[in-house]
Design an enzyme around this catalytic site. Structure first.
Site, mmCIF file in Angstrom:
data_model
loop_
_atom_site.group_PDB
_atom_site.id
_atom_site.type_symbol
_atom_site.label_atom_id
_atom_site.label_comp_id
_atom_site.label_asym_id
_atom_site.label_seq_id
_atom_site.Cartn_x
_atom_site.Cartn_y
_atom_site.Cartn_z
ATOM 1 N N TYR A 108 0.830 -1.213 0.000
ATOM 2 C CA TYR A 108 0.000 0.000 0.000
ATOM 3 C C TYR A 108 0.863 1.261 0.000
ATOM 4 O O TYR A 108 1.888 1.307 0.678
ATOM 5 C CB TYR A 108 -0.907 0.032 1.241
ATOM 6 N N TRP A 110 1.374 5.624 -1.741
ATOM 7 C CA TRP A 110 1.162 6.563 -2.840
ATOM 8 C C TRP A 110 2.250 6.587 -3.877
ATOM 9 O O TRP A 110 2.009 6.947 -5.013
ATOM 10 C CB TRP A 110 0.968 7.970 -2.254
HETATM 11 N N1 MGD Z 1 -1.627 8.833 12.247
HETATM 12 C C1 MGD Z 1 -2.052 8.855 10.990
HETATM 13 N N2 MGD Z 1 -1.540 8.003 10.099
HETATM 14 C C2 MGD Z 1 -1.956 8.016 8.817
HETATM 15 C C3 MGD Z 1 -2.947 8.936 8.406
HETATM 16 C C4 MGD Z 1 -3.492 9.819 9.371
HETATM 17 O O1 MGD Z 1 -4.389 10.632 9.084
HETATM 18 N N3 MGD Z 1 -3.003 9.769 10.652
HETATM 19 N N4 MGD Z 1 -3.345 8.950 7.107
HETATM 20 C C5 MGD Z 1 -3.197 7.729 6.346
HETATM 21 C C6 MGD Z 1 -3.414 7.938 4.922
HETATM 22 S S1 MGD Z 1 -4.881 8.716 4.488
HETATM 23 C C7 MGD Z 1 -2.552 7.521 3.972
HETATM 24 S S2 MGD Z 1 -3.029 7.580 2.323
HETATM 25 C C8 MGD Z 1 -1.245 6.939 4.311
HETATM 26 C C9 MGD Z 1 -0.117 7.361 3.353
HETATM 27 O O2 MGD Z 1 0.952 6.507 3.471
HETATM 28 P P1 MGD Z 1 1.973 6.227 2.270
HETATM 29 O O3 MGD Z 1 1.292 6.402 0.963
HETATM 30 O O4 MGD Z 1 2.621 4.929 2.516
HETATM 31 O O5 MGD Z 1 3.016 7.413 2.492
HETATM 32 P P2 MGD Z 1 4.092 8.061 1.559
HETATM 33 O O6 MGD Z 1 5.004 8.853 2.433
HETATM 34 O O7 MGD Z 1 3.451 8.776 0.429
HETATM 35 O O8 MGD Z 1 4.917 6.809 1.035
HETATM 36 C C10 MGD Z 1 5.334 6.684 -0.264
HETATM 37 C C11 MGD Z 1 6.696 5.983 -0.308
HETATM 38 O O9 MGD Z 1 6.960 5.668 -1.674
HETATM 39 C C12 MGD Z 1 8.259 6.144 -2.037
HETATM 40 N N5 MGD Z 1 8.229 6.489 -3.471
HETATM 41 C C13 MGD Z 1 7.934 7.670 -4.048
HETATM 42 N N6 MGD Z 1 7.983 7.563 -5.388
HETATM 43 C C14 MGD Z 1 8.338 6.294 -5.666
HETATM 44 C C15 MGD Z 1 8.559 5.587 -6.881
HETATM 45 O O10 MGD Z 1 8.425 6.095 -7.986
HETATM 46 N N7 MGD Z 1 8.907 4.269 -6.753
HETATM 47 C C16 MGD Z 1 9.069 3.659 -5.559
HETATM 48 N N8 MGD Z 1 9.436 2.377 -5.543
HETATM 49 N N9 MGD Z 1 8.855 4.310 -4.407
HETATM 50 C C17 MGD Z 1 8.497 5.601 -4.459
HETATM 51 C C18 MGD Z 1 8.507 7.324 -1.116
HETATM 52 O O11 MGD Z 1 9.891 7.567 -0.985
HETATM 53 C C19 MGD Z 1 7.823 6.873 0.182
HETATM 54 O O12 MGD Z 1 8.687 6.131 0.993
HETATM 55 O O13 MGD Z 1 -0.901 7.278 5.651
HETATM 56 C C20 MGD Z 1 -1.924 6.941 6.584
HETATM 57 N N10 MGD Z 1 -1.424 7.140 7.929
HETATM 58 N N1 MGD Z 2 -0.707 18.671 2.096
HETATM 59 C C1 MGD Z 2 -1.161 17.416 2.102
HETATM 60 N N2 MGD Z 2 -2.426 17.173 1.677
HETATM 61 C C2 MGD Z 2 -2.904 15.897 1.717
HETATM 62 C C3 MGD Z 2 -2.114 14.814 2.142
HETATM 63 C C4 MGD Z 2 -0.781 15.108 2.583
HETATM 64 O O1 MGD Z 2 -0.032 14.216 2.990
HETATM 65 N N3 MGD Z 2 -0.354 16.403 2.550
HETATM 66 N N4 MGD Z 2 -2.637 13.545 2.152
HETATM 67 C C5 MGD Z 2 -3.807 13.277 1.307
HETATM 68 C C6 MGD Z 2 -4.483 12.050 1.697
HETATM 69 S S1 MGD Z 2 -3.685 10.585 1.433
HETATM 70 C C7 MGD Z 2 -5.729 12.004 2.186
HETATM 71 S S2 MGD Z 2 -6.520 10.516 2.415
HETATM 72 C C8 MGD Z 2 -6.448 13.214 2.528
HETATM 73 C C9 MGD Z 2 -7.026 13.081 3.923
HETATM 74 O O2 MGD Z 2 -7.978 14.006 4.157
HETATM 75 P P1 MGD Z 2 -8.687 14.059 5.606
HETATM 76 O O3 MGD Z 2 -8.952 12.705 6.086
HETATM 77 O O4 MGD Z 2 -9.804 14.983 5.454
HETATM 78 O O5 MGD Z 2 -7.511 14.715 6.417
HETATM 79 P P2 MGD Z 2 -6.903 14.822 7.865
HETATM 80 O O6 MGD Z 2 -5.856 15.861 7.656
HETATM 81 O O7 MGD Z 2 -6.497 13.511 8.402
HETATM 82 O O8 MGD Z 2 -8.045 15.372 8.769
HETATM 83 C C10 MGD Z 2 -8.710 16.570 8.471
HETATM 84 C C11 MGD Z 2 -9.225 17.196 9.715
HETATM 85 O O9 MGD Z 2 -10.207 16.381 10.308
HETATM 86 C C12 MGD Z 2 -10.379 16.869 11.618
HETATM 87 N N5 MGD Z 2 -10.765 15.792 12.515
HETATM 88 C C13 MGD Z 2 -9.989 14.794 13.006
HETATM 89 N N6 MGD Z 2 -10.724 14.017 13.836
HETATM 90 C C14 MGD Z 2 -11.972 14.546 13.858
HETATM 91 C C15 MGD Z 2 -13.188 14.190 14.521
HETATM 92 O O10 MGD Z 2 -13.295 13.223 15.252
HETATM 93 N N7 MGD Z 2 -14.272 14.989 14.282
HETATM 94 C C16 MGD Z 2 -14.215 16.063 13.467
HETATM 95 N N8 MGD Z 2 -15.332 16.762 13.272
HETATM 96 N N9 MGD Z 2 -13.082 16.417 12.854
HETATM 97 C C17 MGD Z 2 -11.991 15.662 13.024
HETATM 98 C C18 MGD Z 2 -9.072 17.493 12.039
HETATM 99 O O11 MGD Z 2 -9.298 18.837 12.399
HETATM 100 C C19 MGD Z 2 -8.223 17.368 10.807
HETATM 101 O O12 MGD Z 2 -7.407 18.494 10.583
HETATM 102 O O13 MGD Z 2 -5.586 14.341 2.508
HETATM 103 C C20 MGD Z 2 -4.811 14.417 1.312
HETATM 104 N N10 MGD Z 2 -4.179 15.700 1.295
HETATM 105 MO MO MO Z 3 -4.883 8.869 2.178
#
Ligand code: MGD
Ligand code: MGD
Ligand code: MO
Length: 763
Positions: A108, A110
């Protein structure tokens, strides 16, 4: 100096490079609101893996050697030929001795944007050519929503997001836009697979100027764009379903519910009404009841309910609303409210799926088709786990678990193959993961950077970044010619080339490559796309121009679109694909699963931890580990742009002044955050944009554990719990997390996350 076009997950840019280094990153001419995250790209050649590298014990003693030293041991650099031999031989050993299912390829994450070179799909194509592997279902982003949505609307989650109301319907028709869990411009910088021009800020501005009033229900005030000129209703995290239930109760008792809509378009309203009135559990879901749980005042709850009933109202839920315990319930309860308001299927009203969580949401359905890499079908009979069950799976081979109405068994994993993702970023309870990660014999990772993912592997294969290869980019309103800007770093190769090298050793080169080089693949995919889309110029013209706009989309997407409009116009002729043909506020199917943690209608259930309970006395702060401002997850945390945001080199943590004073903390202090699961350091920023009782620490600081597992850099996932949302969705629950904080007065350890590992010679 050459200038090239690139598309990233955070938007298009122009890259100025001197052949080996990025010299400057410029805004793209198509983008009115370019993301500063792009500045990180100047670090594309730092902290890089230069050559195939193997963990010392693994190289000398073979699969399974000293796996407890993963993440700590030196690496030995080897040749590509030897690396291909080692990986292919290990895949064959594992398959022959243990079966295909003991190879985990769920991988899993990005990776980078690009329609051909995206690592995940490339790896899937390769493993499907190989014949089998264990895969995963769902994403960390929206697992619970992905699984509950079809039960409610008879529609998959991704189609629902694509078919939802577009921003132009909000601007033209919406009077009240109520967001649960934010409308974050911060997050709208980004879209999975490639963000086109950034339009969300402009849309919010237009809607506010046109009279839409915005409400942000959540723990962080500045989650709502300043352009919205909106209200903030702080809420105790994890309690939104109680607030929604009280809004439902008000609609019922004040006879504001649209009984006609509920009778003609929904099933389950009688059950919901009984639930709101407390007919079975003896607890009416009154505003007073909810106020106690949520901290939102009774009068605010009642007046919000009345206002929602009196106006064209859009209810928006961020993804974060379901990345918590019982995360399915918020999405389902919001459907009940939108149905009770009778506004589903109206322009600018009803339900919105995560506007603000991704930049693309609300752009309108894409009429176009984009070029695709064929990945082939998933081999039948292979194991599949819920995405966030990686540690459970490694710990408990053979154990049975429930998931979306079915029972399945964890496979016994001997080998992990990962490309484009970082579990030491995305997974919860990292100390648990570190232990579980010791279980397999072999871990192969493709990585450009020596981040935690590479350091915790056995065999690291250096991958290029998109700057070092050409690709096609899906930028929503346009297709981008992603032009190689610099030479590959060191001996790095494209994921495709790496997989082709292993495929060759497995005797599968022709099947995997179909005889094409990557340049030939790009032309092939583009030509297929051009056959379907007459407006597309010949490949060479497209390449010279840098991008082509899609003919059926203007700069703002595909125009007005209303979710479930056809169903609203003709519920009999255009029924939903639910068992009843209607919106299911009560689901017989879910009832038949008998899950105590996901009852047949949306229900407020206590999360495993929250403030306002006994647990809150030990750990008095709710951790909001949201998405970072200065990077994409962990990507480019090593760039100056991300590092400049740190406080004493630690990830910044924001806290309300009252909580800081109560703990004797000052702005700029280094904090120790902890709970029963772990601890990390962070740099304190005192800020009244954070609701009292909360501490906000973005995800993405490269994991840097000390000897006791404390992350000295500020990765919040040492604190979060590794528990599924419910037996239905089994999604991750990062947003359910209590912690405590104190000033860290010990000697400040140096952050080592960005250092290269020790590289040694072969014995
Ligand atoms: N506590 C907490 N944890 C969370 C979340 C949260 O809200 N709170 N959000 C979650 C969510 S929504 C998501 S989507 C995940 C994201 O988690 P990930 O998608 O696993 O995070 P990234 O840092 O984007 O990891 C991408 C990795 O791929 C590598 N990479 C980049 N380009 C390439 C390429 O071309 N080839 C290869 N082989 N590797 C590459 C980068 O160096 C990096 O190590 O995290 C989750 N974790
Ligand atoms: N710059 C930047 N943008 C991103 C990403 C990134 O890594 N960097 N990651 C992308 C990815 S993979 C995803 S999935 C999306 C995620 O998008 P979201 O899931 O919407 O993002 P989060 O930043 O985890 O949370 C957004 C807000 O939800 C609120 N929140 C948390 N818990 C609660 C709750 O219990 N109740 C309420 N009402 N609010 C709550 C917090 O204020 C938090 O700032 O963002 C994407 N956008
Ligand atoms: Mo995500």
């Amino acid at each position: 100096m050459a200038t090239t076009h690139i598309l990233t997950h955070w938007g298009p840019h122009l890259i100025e490079a001197d052949g080996t280094q990025v010299v400057a990153v410029h805004d793209h001419p198509s983008d009115p609101d370019s993301s500063p995250i792009g500045q990180g790209l100047t670090a594309a050649t730092k902290s890089r893996v230069a050559r195939p590298s193997v963990r010392k014990s693994w190289l000398h003693h073979g699969p399974g050697a000293a796996t407890h030293l993963r993440g700590q041991e030196p690496f030995v650099e080897i040749s590509w030929d030897e690396a291909f031999e080692l990986v292919a031989a290990e895949m064959v050993r594992v398959r022959d001795d243990h079966g295909y299912g003991s190879l985990f390829g769920g991988s899993y994450g990005w990776g980078s944007a690009g329609l051909f070179h995206m690592a995940g799909p490339q790896l899937r194509r390769f493993l499907r050519t190989f014949g089998g592997y264990t895969d995963r279902r769902g994403t960390y982003s929206s697992c619970a929503a992905e699984i509950i949505t079809p039960y409610i609307y008879g529609l998959g989650w991704y189609p629902a997001c694509a078919q939802q109301n577009s921003w132009s319907t909000i601007v033209n028709h919406c009077e009240l836009f109520v967001s649960f869990g934010s409308l974050r411009l911060n997050n709208a910088q980004v879209t999975y697979g490639g963000q086109g021009p950034h339009l969300t800020r402009g849309w919010i501005d237009k809607a506010a100027s046109n009279g839409t009033s915005f409400v942000n229900i959540g723990p962080v005030r500045d989650d709502q764009a300043a352009e919205a000129k909106g209200r903030w209703l702080p809420i105790r995290p994890g309690t939104d379903v109680a607030l929604m239930a009280a809004i439902g109760h008000t609609l019922v008792t004040e006879e504001l519910a649209d009984e006609g809509f509920l009778a003609n378009y929904c099933v389950g309203w009688p059950e919901m009404k009984a639930y709101f009135l407390g007919e079975h559990d003896g607890q009416p879901k009154t505003a007073a009841w909810a106020s106690e749980i949520t901290t939102v005042s009774e009068s605010d709850i009642v007046s919000l309910a009345r206002e929602m009933a009196g106006k064209r109202t859009m209810i928006n839920l961020s993804f974060s609303m379901q990345r918590c315990d019982h995360g399915e319930q918020a999405y389902w309860m919001a459907a009940v409210l939108a149905a009770a308001l009778g506004q589903i299927g109206t322009p600018g009203g009803g339900i919105a799926f995560s506007f603000g969580s991704h930049g693309r949401f609300g752009a309108g359905q894409r009429q176009k088709s984009v070029p695709r890499l064929p990945t082939g079908p998933f081999p039948e009979g292979m194991p599949v786990i819920p995405v966030a069950h990686i540690a459970h799976m490694l710990e408990r081979p053979g154990e049975r678990f429930n998931f979306d109405g079915k029972e399945a068994t964890y496979p016994d994993i001997k080998m992990i193959y990962w490309a484009g993702g970082n579990p030491f970023h995305h997974h919860q309870d990292l100390n648990r993961l570190v232990k579980a990660w010791q279980k397999p014999d072999t871990i192969v990772v493709h990585e450009p950077f020596w981040g935690p993912m590479a350091k915790f592997a056995d065999i690291v294969l250096p991958a290029t970044t998109p700057l070092e290869r050409s690709d096609l980019g899906d930028g929503e309103t346009m297709l981008v010619a992603m032009q190689r800007a610099i030479e590959p770093f060191g001996e790095a190769r494209d994921d495709y080339e790496i997989l082709a090298g292993v495929a060759d050793r497995l005797g599968l080169a022709d099947e995997f490559t179909e005889g094409r080089t990557s340049e030939q693949w790009l032309r092939h995919m583009y030509d297929e796309f051009r056959e379907r889309n007459e407006y597309a110029p010949p490949f060479d013209d497209f390449w010279a121009d840098g991008y082509v706009r899609h003919a059926d989309m203007d700069d703002h997407g595909a125009g007005e679109m209303t979710f479930l409009q056809a169903f609203r116009e003709d519920p009999v002729g255009s029924p939903l694909r639910t068992p009843s043909g209607r919106i299911e506020l009560y689901s017989e199917t879910i009832a038949s699963f008998g899950y105590d943690d996901c009852p047949p209608h949306p229900t407020w259930m206590e999360p495993y931890e929250r403030l306002g309970t006994d647990q809150g006395e030990r750990f008095g702060l709710h951790l909001v580990s949201n998405q970072p401002k200065t990077r994409l997850h962990s990507q480019f945390d090593h760039s100056d742009f991300s590092r400049e945001s740190k406080i004493h080199d630690r990830e910044p943590a924001r806290m309300h002044p009252t909580d800081a004073v109560a703990r004797g903390l000052s702005d700029g202090d280094v904090l120790r955050l902890w709970n029963d699961r772990g601890a990390c350091l962070a740099g304190l920023s005192i800020d009244d944009a954070i609701a009292p009782g909360c501490v906000q620490l973005a995800t993405g600081a490269w994991f840097d554990p000390d000897g006791d597992g404390m992350c000295i850099h500020g990765n919040p996932n040492v604190l979060t719990a590794d528990r599924g949302t419910s037996q239905l969705g089994q999604g991750p629950t990062a947003h359910t997390c209590l912690v405590e904080a104190e000033r860290y007065d010990g000697e400040l350890p140096r952050v080592t996350a960005f250092d290269l590992p020790v590289l040694v010679e072969r014995d």
